[in-house]
Motif scaffolding. Structure first.
Motif, mmCIF file in Angstrom:
data_model
loop_
_atom_site.group_PDB
_atom_site.id
_atom_site.type_symbol
_atom_site.label_atom_id
_atom_site.label_comp_id
_atom_site.label_asym_id
_atom_site.label_seq_id
_atom_site.Cartn_x
_atom_site.Cartn_y
_atom_site.Cartn_z
ATOM 1 N N VAL A 27 0.857 -1.181 0.000
ATOM 2 C CA VAL A 27 0.000 0.000 0.000
ATOM 3 C C VAL A 27 0.895 1.234 0.000
ATOM 4 C CG1 VAL A 27 -1.787 1.276 1.227
ATOM 5 C CG2 VAL A 27 -1.799 -1.231 1.261
ATOM 6 N N SER A 52 -7.616 -3.321 -3.707
ATOM 7 C CA SER A 52 -6.557 -3.869 -2.859
ATOM 8 C C SER A 52 -6.494 -5.386 -2.903
ATOM 9 C CB SER A 52 -6.751 -3.408 -1.418
ATOM 10 O OG SER A 52 -7.959 -3.938 -0.878
ATOM 11 N N CYS A 92 -1.719 6.080 4.280
ATOM 12 C CA CYS A 92 -1.610 4.663 3.918
ATOM 13 C C CYS A 92 -2.141 3.772 5.039
ATOM 14 C CB CYS A 92 -0.153 4.312 3.614
ATOM 15 S SG CYS A 92 0.440 4.909 2.030
#
Length: 328
Positions: A27, A52, A92
């Protein structure tokens, strides 16, 4: 990603290159990771994922990018504190937590962040633990009771107090807080596969107070918490002298099998010094008490070697392995 000016991106890409597990996603900023690949001498393509949980092509570094990252992060000078770097690291973390809360990931492994960079970015939390705690508050705004555990192959330590001044930490050592720490440690180790964890509780004062000669915290707070834990069926004992309990718990067979599975330490440095003395290479930081799994390497941003290609991913790899165990 961690702080883009530190070694976080470098140990992240190196750990992925050595592990290459299909369950791993990075990430952060693709350009920061490309810079990290060059620094570490890794010739790998970067695959930018739309979601993701998307799959990347084989042998491509899988990167998911949060929507609100600052721009031009890869142009920031390595090894320096920068507000944009602190902001990127925080965003993040927030994005990754939301993905886990949405069921699109099983665990979060965080690379090192820099507390001064977070502060410069206006992030109102001193570190990972407090930020994660705030992100996991319930609908009424109540924070989950969290504790920090540092672990390596030889020693596990759970802290009663974390990032507060030592004067404040002593005031926070109450019967309720010590008991809560013991219960959180017991539950976490049971989830990790230990049927009946042996928990040693350190004293606060020299010689664990020496019967009240050097302080009364052991008598008034720590011993009562241990007694209440034992009434709950927890194998807790102490309080033990802090200058010897960590040696007794150290598990280094065959010559030195540990007497205990974990030590509950009263303050940040009391607990972390012995773990880190044994070596940060395999150390893992685990946040206990969250409704999600979070681990991290047992070291900081290492600004002094960022960008040199000397960063060692061993602790990051250990954190990944620990995350898999806790998430299974």
């Amino acid at each position: 990603m961690g702080d883009p000016c530190g070694i976080g991106p470098e140990i992240a890409v190196s750990a992925w290159a050595r592990d290459r597990g299909a369950d791993l996603r990075l990430v952060g900023d693709p350009e920061v990771f490309r810079r990290a690949l060059r620094v570490m001498g890794l010739d790998l393509p970067v695959a930018v994922l739309e979601r993701s949980d998307d799959l990347a092509p084989p042998d491509a570094l899988p990167v998911w990018v949060p929507a609100d990252l600052p721009e031009a992060l890869a142009a920031l000078p390595m090894g320096q504190i920068h507000a944009q770097a602190g902001l990127a690291a925080a965003r993040c973390i927030v994005a990754a937590v939301h993905e886990q809360q949405a069921g699109r990931s099983r665990a979060l492994v965080t690379a090192p962040i820099h507390k001064e960079a977070l502060h410069a970015a206006g992030v109102d939390h001193p570190g990972h633990t407090e930020l994660l705690q705030a992100l996991c508050a319930d609908a009424q705004g109540r924070l989950p009771p969290v504790r920090m555990m540092l672990a390596n192959e030889e020693l596990r330590v759970v802290l009663v107090t974390i990032h507060v001044a030592l004067r404040e930490a002593v005031d926070q050592i109450t019967t309720g807080r010590v008991l809560q720490t013991i219960r959180i440690a017991d539950a976490a180790l049971r989830r990790a596969g230990l049927a009946a964890p042996r928990i040693a509780v350190a004293g606060l004062n020299p010689h664990a107070g020496e019967g009240g000669l050097f302080g009364v915290e052991e008598i008034e707070h720590i011993a009562p918490a241990i007694a209440q834990a034992r009434e709950l069926g927890i194998d807790a004992s102490g309080p033990y002298a802090p200058d010897t309990v960590f040696m007794r718990a150290r598990h280094a067979p065959p010559r030195h099998p540990g007497e205990f599975d974990v030590v509950v330490a009263m303050t940040h440095d009391q607990g972390l010094i012995p773990v880190k003395y044994l070596g940060v290479e395999e150390g893992v930081n685990v946040t206990l008490g969250l409704p999600l799994v979070r681990t991290s390497p047992d070291h900081g941003t290492a600004f002094d070697i960022a960008g040199t290609g000397r960063a060692d991913p061993a602790s990051m790899l250990a954190a990944v392995r620990m995350a898999r165990v806790l998430a299974s």
